[in-house]
Enzyme design. Sequence first.
Site, PDB file in Angstrom:
ATOM      1  N   HIS A 674      -4.011   7.937   5.858  1.00 61.15           N
ATOM      2  CA  HIS A 674      -3.663   6.611   5.341  1.00 61.15           C
ATOM      3  C   HIS A 674      -2.411   6.702   4.469  1.00 61.15           C
ATOM      4  O   HIS A 674      -2.463   6.573   3.250  1.00 61.15           O
ATOM      5  CB  HIS A 674      -4.836   6.021   4.544  1.00 61.15           C
ATOM      6  CG  HIS A 674      -6.013   5.662   5.387  1.00 61.15           C
ATOM      7  ND1 HIS A 674      -7.085   6.516   5.575  1.00 61.15           N
ATOM      8  CD2 HIS A 674      -6.299   4.553   6.127  1.00 61.15           C
ATOM      9  CE1 HIS A 674      -7.979   5.943   6.362  1.00 61.15           C
ATOM     10  NE2 HIS A 674      -7.527   4.743   6.714  1.00 61.15           N
ATOM     11  N   TRP A 676       2.301   6.357   4.731  1.00 57.50           N
ATOM     12  CA  TRP A 676       3.366   5.479   5.210  1.00 57.50           C
ATOM     13  C   TRP A 676       3.476   5.477   6.731  1.00 57.50           C
ATOM     14  O   TRP A 676       3.739   4.431   7.347  1.00 57.50           O
ATOM     15  CB  TRP A 676       4.688   5.897   4.573  1.00 57.50           C
ATOM     16  CG  TRP A 676       5.903   5.306   5.235  1.00 57.50           C
ATOM     17  CD1 TRP A 676       6.853   5.999   5.923  1.00 57.50           C
ATOM     18  CD2 TRP A 676       6.301   3.932   5.250  1.00 57.50           C
ATOM     19  NE1 TRP A 676       7.833   5.137   6.384  1.00 57.50           N
ATOM     20  CE2 TRP A 676       7.508   3.844   5.979  1.00 57.50           C
ATOM     21  CE3 TRP A 676       5.743   2.761   4.745  1.00 57.50           C
ATOM     22  CZ2 TRP A 676       8.181   2.656   6.203  1.00 57.50           C
ATOM     23  CZ3 TRP A 676       6.402   1.566   4.964  1.00 57.50           C
ATOM     24  CH2 TRP A 676       7.603   1.510   5.685  1.00 57.50           C
ATOM     25  N   ASN A 677       3.233   6.572   7.361  1.00 59.33           N
ATOM     26  CA  ASN A 677       3.299   6.630   8.819  1.00 59.33           C
ATOM     27  C   ASN A 677       2.254   5.716   9.455  1.00 59.33           C
ATOM     28  O   ASN A 677       2.526   5.046  10.463  1.00 59.33           O
ATOM     29  CB  ASN A 677       3.112   8.066   9.310  1.00 59.33           C
ATOM     30  CG  ASN A 677       4.296   8.955   8.935  1.00 59.33           C
ATOM     31  OD1 ASN A 677       5.433   8.480   8.851  1.00 59.33           O
ATOM     32  ND2 ASN A 677       4.031  10.234   8.715  1.00 59.33           N
ATOM     33  N   HIS A 715      -1.008  -2.992   4.028  1.00 56.28           N
ATOM     34  CA  HIS A 715      -2.472  -3.114   4.073  1.00 56.28           C
ATOM     35  C   HIS A 715      -3.195  -1.879   3.529  1.00 56.28           C
ATOM     36  O   HIS A 715      -4.395  -1.945   3.226  1.00 56.28           O
ATOM     37  CB  HIS A 715      -2.926  -3.381   5.512  1.00 56.28           C
ATOM     38  CG  HIS A 715      -2.988  -2.157   6.368  1.00 56.28           C
ATOM     39  ND1 HIS A 715      -1.860  -1.556   6.911  1.00 56.28           N
ATOM     40  CD2 HIS A 715      -4.038  -1.400   6.794  1.00 56.28           C
ATOM     41  CE1 HIS A 715      -2.212  -0.506   7.621  1.00 56.28           C
ATOM     42  NE2 HIS A 715      -3.540  -0.376   7.570  1.00 56.28           N
ATOM     43  N   ASP A 716      -2.513  -0.731   3.358  1.00 51.57           N
ATOM     44  CA  ASP A 716      -3.159   0.470   2.808  1.00 51.57           C
ATOM     45  C   ASP A 716      -2.355   1.050   1.646  1.00 51.57           C
ATOM     46  O   ASP A 716      -2.412   2.271   1.399  1.00 51.57           O
ATOM     47  CB  ASP A 716      -3.327   1.535   3.898  1.00 51.57           C
ATOM     48  CG  ASP A 716      -4.620   1.354   4.692  1.00 51.57           C
ATOM     49  OD1 ASP A 716      -5.570   0.787   4.120  1.00 51.57           O
ATOM     50  OD2 ASP A 716      -4.659   1.749   5.875  1.00 51.57           O
ATOM     51  N   GLN A 879     -16.066  10.504  18.485  1.00 54.18           N
ATOM     52  CA  GLN A 879     -14.949   9.679  18.912  1.00 54.18           C
ATOM     53  C   GLN A 879     -15.373   8.705  20.013  1.00 54.18           C
ATOM     54  O   GLN A 879     -14.970   7.539  20.026  1.00 54.18           O
ATOM     55  CB  GLN A 879     -13.801  10.556  19.399  1.00 54.18           C
ATOM     56  CG  GLN A 879     -12.997  11.205  18.286  1.00 54.18           C
ATOM     57  CD  GLN A 879     -12.246  10.174  17.453  1.00 54.18           C
ATOM     58  OE1 GLN A 879     -12.717   9.786  16.378  1.00 54.18           O
ATOM     59  NE2 GLN A 879     -11.111   9.719  17.951  1.00 54.18           N
TER      60      GLN A 879
END
Length: 949
Positions: A674, A676-677, A715-716, A879
Amino acid sequence: MPCLHSEALESMEPGSATPGASPAAGTEESFRRETVSEPPMGRGMGWFFSPLWSPRSKARSRRFGDGMRSDQVEAWLDDHSDFTRAYFLRRASVVSGPQAEMSPLPRFPRSSSDHSDLLMKACHRRASSPLTSSHLNISSLTDRLKPITSNLSAPDWMDRYSPDVLGNHSPCSPRSSRFSFSPCRPLSPICPCSPDLPHSPQPLHPAVTKTAACGRDEGCPWMMELLRGGLSWMGSVVELCQEAVLHAGELLAAEGSCLSLVKKGCGGRSTLEEVIAPTALGCLSEGNICSRAHLELLRGIMGCVLVTGSPMNLRDTSEDPRFDSDEDQPSGFKIRTVLSVPIKNHRGEVVGVVVMINKRSFGDGSVSVFTSMDEKVLSNHMDVLGMVLDNVQLYESSRQEAKRSQALIEMAQVLSKEHHSFEVLLSKMAATIMPFTHAQYCTIFIPSKQTSVIADEISFSRVIHLECEELGSTCQIYRRERDISDIDPSYALRTLVTMETLNMSESSQGSVKSLICCPVRNERSENVIAVCQLMNKCSRDLDDMEAFNKYDERLLEDLAVYCGLALQYAQAVQITEERRASIEVTQEVLAYHITAAEQEIQALQEATVPSAESLHILDFHFSDFGLPEDLTTQATIRMFLDLNLVQEFNMDYKSLCQWVLTVRRGYRNNVPYHNWNHALSTAQSMFAMLMATDQLQTIFSRLEILALMIATLNHDLDHRGVSNSYIERSQQPLAQLYGHSSLENHHYNLCLFILNNTGSQILSGLSKEDHRTVLHMIKRAILATDLTVYMERRSEFFSLAKKSRVSWKSEKQRELLRSMLMTASDLSAITKPWPEQKRIASLVAMEFFAQGDKEKEEFKIKPIDIMNRENSTRLPYMQVEYIDEICYPLYKAVSRLFDTCSPLLNGCKKNRENWLHLAEEAEEDNSENSSSVTLETHKNNEEETQPEE
């Protein structure tokens, strides 16, 4: 039996040596004739009030109602005295006329004086009876009478009456007070009365001419006037007691009298407060008729009566050597006989004591004595007086409670308002109670912070001093600037040390100095943080000062509570202001460190931004992996440019560059996933959906598109690498601040902080309405990324997606669509090409397992499966579960609504197949039943989805 005059009744007493037996006999015969000639249950109730009639007496000298049918009726009445009393009282009101029956019960007069006021005045009018000697301390009679040390339960008459007990100037006073004579015990026999009762009586004073003898078949005029409403002309409790003493003394032919009421002091000890000093009847306002020695003896007698609750009759004081005092008696008065009876209320509690002195002689030189009949007559009068005083107490209690309620409301209103100065707040609250207590001065002492517990070292740092000046019916309160050295702090210091309320009065040069000190406590620490002091209670009838009563104490204690609240409020405001200043400093520091350097801003501003095609940001399979950091910010600028947001909303290009760089710095680099990428990838997914789907740009307004792009990038913000559940369980400040969706609320607030930061205000070109609207949509979009919110709302969206056509005109439907697209963008890593998906899944697992390790260490609990490092080999299975339960249904619904978004669904399906293949390989190496069952379940799910495709 008709009521006779006490002197005639006295002569009827067996064994009486008093002259006048012969007339008594004639009266007796006359009474017999009248009784026989009258019809049964005579016109009046004089027989009932006769001292000779007792409800429970089995041996009476006369039988009442000789005209009755039988002795059984009389016996039944004896056995049902409560019914008898109630019946004849009711009949008496009927006989006395319709006016008495229809008129309301007695109402207290409205006067400007109260009981304690007049009691104190009575004390100060007598120079020979100083203030301190007017109190009878029961425990101090050991030298003259039997020692009395018991605690008495008597009503506190003196301390229950504050200003205007019967007055009308208080706005809280009830309109009337009604007496309710309790039927708990029968009325005692009452004295004879006059046949004619005026409706508006005048005070009964001993006349020079002979008072009319008691009539037949009537009640006592004094008592009947109380029942009819005669209290309307009485001005105070003192006047009420004076009239009762005058009336009873005239009936008993007494030469002098005195009366005291019970006062309950600290610790529950009862004392007697002198109301009427020993004075000659008819001259109650004159001086004392007893010497100091005899006065002490009378007080001793009254003390015994108070404790025992029984009458005391000394028929010949010459037998007691203590009455042979060498001290000169005033006006040659000598005490020969003494009769003292208690004044009781309807509960049988002693509320006062009355004394009759020296029964008048008949002129033949013999000494008359008070007989048992006199004792009954006096007791009956005092019983009625006790009931009246008890009702006075009830009335005054209710009136004072009304005044107290009004004072509390006014102080609460003062406290609820905003004040710029703490001193002004305390001054207004103190000024609220001063009119109620009639205090001349009010002072609030505030101790020094370094105050020691040692009395000699205690000091006050400042004072708040108020003075009250009465102007007719109103009063003006002024705040005077006073130095601590100008005011005597001795009483406040004593209160500060003892931490108890101090109420005292001092006699000084003929005037009374009254004072109350009350400590102000901190409710948390119980420390005294101030002292409130009221001084000099003013009298409205006299120029001297009065003592503060218990109601004044309660009002001052209420003020102390509110002062304590005010002090705590002031301290809370001060702490709040300090913390606000601290937050502003912190925000200033944060803004400095989070804002990009000027060189970075200038470099981005001057850089040539590549096209969307060269950056591949229009592709749903875009990957930021390996993309240089400066290109990530340029890619963000390109999205805003291609969506025409910069031009349409008049964004300053430099502000946009600074905003993008500041947002990038808002993400933590030490968080595996979580960061910038992830923010860039989320924004790119939203940009790709908007650019690929013309229908979305038609559905959404330009403000909505702007809100979505800002929300995806922010948003994060400042994500800590842990979930909301961990933040709540560890009780971090974020959880205390927001309560739910803690991280999402924090992301939005930091987003708002950056948007308002100087140089980053990209929304400055919006109108106020548009600015408010876009911020609201940004907040809703960021909160929608909480998976808990998604799970709650997705069924509604899925139902909407199954419809053949949706208009999207409703704001509620568009807000739901924006929320689902935010989640689709946030989870878009599951749709990326397999190498990218596998790399991202590893970063997510690293972050989740790190949180699970923290939970094991800090909370000593087993983490859930996806955060338990022991389940790392089961990542493929987890997953597949994640895709089936969370991702696949969402992308399927979005693709059904907008077919241009189908690459997201296809990428999700391909990654599911890859994860399922890894799970099959792991199954060959692992023969555990649980894994086989899980794999079979996933295969079945896959088979079910094929026909739908």
